[in-house]
Each structure stands twice: as structure tokens, then as C-alpha cells.
Design a protein around this motif. Structure first.
Motif: not given
Length: 286
Positions: A161-166
Motif C-alpha cells: 500500500v505504501l509503495t503505491a502511494i507516490a
């Protein structure tokens, strides 16, 4: 010839970056820092010797000395899976809310939310997400993350999830702008005046003209995800490929880690290209 030149340049750049921790010398007496390039020949020779012997070398993990070949497969797959899901999610969300669902009211609120998030640096978003996960555990007792390397799914899904933010923020803004510009073209107005359905116009006209922009910026989307992956795997103690880069200052594991990350980025890039090709062949009429 151009591809060969680029490959040679990338190879030399990676081994130079990997050698920096080994050739960076701190002189405590003169209080200065300098680079000792005389060590490069020995480092490169040792690296090639290990590869020629069929071994990837060793790395230091705490007090243990472990073989890279014994751990690299699982670490490689975790980083690959995390990065692939993150980039794929960014592309899917960008297409859905940037093109196919852009006419709905809920998309406007989603657009406002992403515009607000895009003003915040990626590192701050990641740290804020970690604090939020900890607060959720304190309030409800529900554990959404695990900082242990053997945490299993708890140490995988949240990093995705965090990897997909940017990349999601970048992809959505890109598609929203391109959709707005394309919607004002004469051929779109002609299609609307002929009474064609909105979904048909989005699939057969809008997407076909926006796809080149998606492919052109796909390398930047992958690079944004990789930048987040380095931070996330370090902060969340994810047993990914960056472990060889951060947990050792030795030339061998850093070089293997950087080359592995390059291979992961290429796999992810061509996988997304394949998904876009299948989508186009299945839903778009040529």
C-alpha cells in the motif's frame, strides 16, 4: 548499439555506486573525507572472481556471515511482488478514476484528496502512515503491520500500500490532465454529438490517445515506486532485496542488491506493458 552503450553505462554506474562505501575514507586526524580509488581494482577483481566461481559471495547480518545465494531468492521475490502490486495498483487506480470513472461525483472528492496528498512529501506520507498504523493498534488492538522480518502477510500487504502511494498520485494527476485535454478535442465532440455512449468514447477514443502518455511516463512511475520501496523496506524491516544494500557496507552484497533492484524494475516495467497490451487487445477495437 545504443542499447549496448546504455547497458555498459548502467553497469559501470552501479559498480561505481556500490564501491563508494568501500573507497570512502575518513581521516580522523586531519578531519577530512576522501576517496581512495586504488581499491577499485581489488574490489572489481574480487567481484568477478566470486561470480566466476559460481558464488554470489557473503554478507554480514549482525554477527552472522551468510551466503547471498542462500537468501537472495526469497528477498528478490518479496521486493518484486511488493513493487509489482504497487505499480499495478497505481496504473489501475489511475485509469479508473482518471478516465473511466471521471464523470462521477465521488471522483471529484477523490481528486481533491489526491491533490492534497500530492503536496506532502513521500517520506512524510510514509512516516504518517506508520504512525497511523500504530495508533490503530493502540485504539482497536488490530495489528496492521509487523516490524519483524518473519511477520508474514502483515509485513507484506502494508508495504504494498505504501509503495503505491507516490506512483498513484503521479499517475492519477497525469491521466486527469490528459483526459481533460483530450475531452476538448474535436473528434471527441463529434463522437458526443453522434450520441455515442460515454464508456464507448472513453475506451475507443480517449484511452487510445492517452495510452502513449502512460507508456512514456511508465519509467517514472516505476522509479517513484522504487524510491518508496527503499524507504519502506528499511523502516518496516521488510526482508526484501534492499537488505543487501542497507545492512552491509561491503562491495559484494551492495552490488548484488543494486543489480537485483535493476532486474526487478525491468520485470515490473515489462509486466505492466504486457498488462496494458492485453487490455488494449481485449477492450479496444483497432
Amino acid at each position: 548499439m545504443r542499447i549496448i552503450q546504455q547497458a555498459i553505462f548502467i553497469f559501470l554506474l552501479i559498480i561505481l555506486l556500490a564501491a563508494i562505501p568501500s573507497i570512502l575514507i575518513v581521516n580522523p586526524y586531519e578531519l577530512n573525507i576522501y576517496l581512495d580509488f586504488s581499491q577499485l581494482g581489488h574490489l572489481y577483481g574480487q567481484f568477478m572472481k566470486e561470480l566466476a566461481s559460481g558464488s554470489l559471495g557473503t554478507y554480514q547480518l549482525g554477527d552472522q556471515v551468510r551466503f547471498i545465494s542462500a537468501d537472495i531468492k526469497s528477498n528478490f521475490l518479496i521486493s518484486l511482488f511488493t513493487l509489482l502490486i504497487g505499480v499495478l495498483s497505481a496504473v489501475v487506480i489511475g485509469l479508473l478514476f482518471g478516465i473511466f470513472l471521471s464523470r462521477f461525483i465521488v471522483t471529484r472528492f477523490f481528486n481533491m484528496l489526491l491533490n492534497i496528498l500530492s503536496t506532502i512529501p513521500d517520506f512524510i506520507l510514509i512516516v504518517f502512515s506508520l504512525v497511523l498504523a500504530i495508533k490503530i493498534y493502540e485504539v482497536s488492538g488490530v495489528r496492521v503491520i509487523s516490524l519483524r522480518p518473519d511477520g508474514g502477510a502483515l509485513n507484506i500487504w502494508y508495504p504494498m500500500v505504501l509503495t503505491a502511494i507516490a506512483p498513484t498520485l503521479y499517475m492519477f494527476k497525469l491521466l486527469a490532465v490528459q483526459y481533460y485535454q483530450t475531452s476538448g478535442e474535436d473528434y471527441i465532440r463529434t463522437a458526443v454529438s453522434k450520441g455515442m455512449r460515454v464508456n464507448y468514447i472513453n475506451f475507443q477514443h480517449v484511452y487510445k490517445n492517452i495510452e502513449p502518455f502512460i507508456i512514456a511516463d511508465l519509467t517514472k512511475v516505476v522509479s517513484l515506486a522504487i524510491g518508496n520501496l527503499f524507504i519502506i523496506e528499511y523502516l518496516l524491516n521488510v526482508p526484501g532485496i534492499t537488505k543487501f544494500i542497507f545492512q552491509s557496507n561491503q562491495f559484494q552484497p551492495i552490488t548484488i542488491g543494486l543489480f537485483s533492484m535493476l532486474l526487478i524494475s525491468l520485470i515490473v516495467y515489462f509486466s505492466i506493458r504486457l498488462v496494458l497490451y492485453i487490455f488494449k487487445r481485449g477492450f479496444i477495437y483497432e
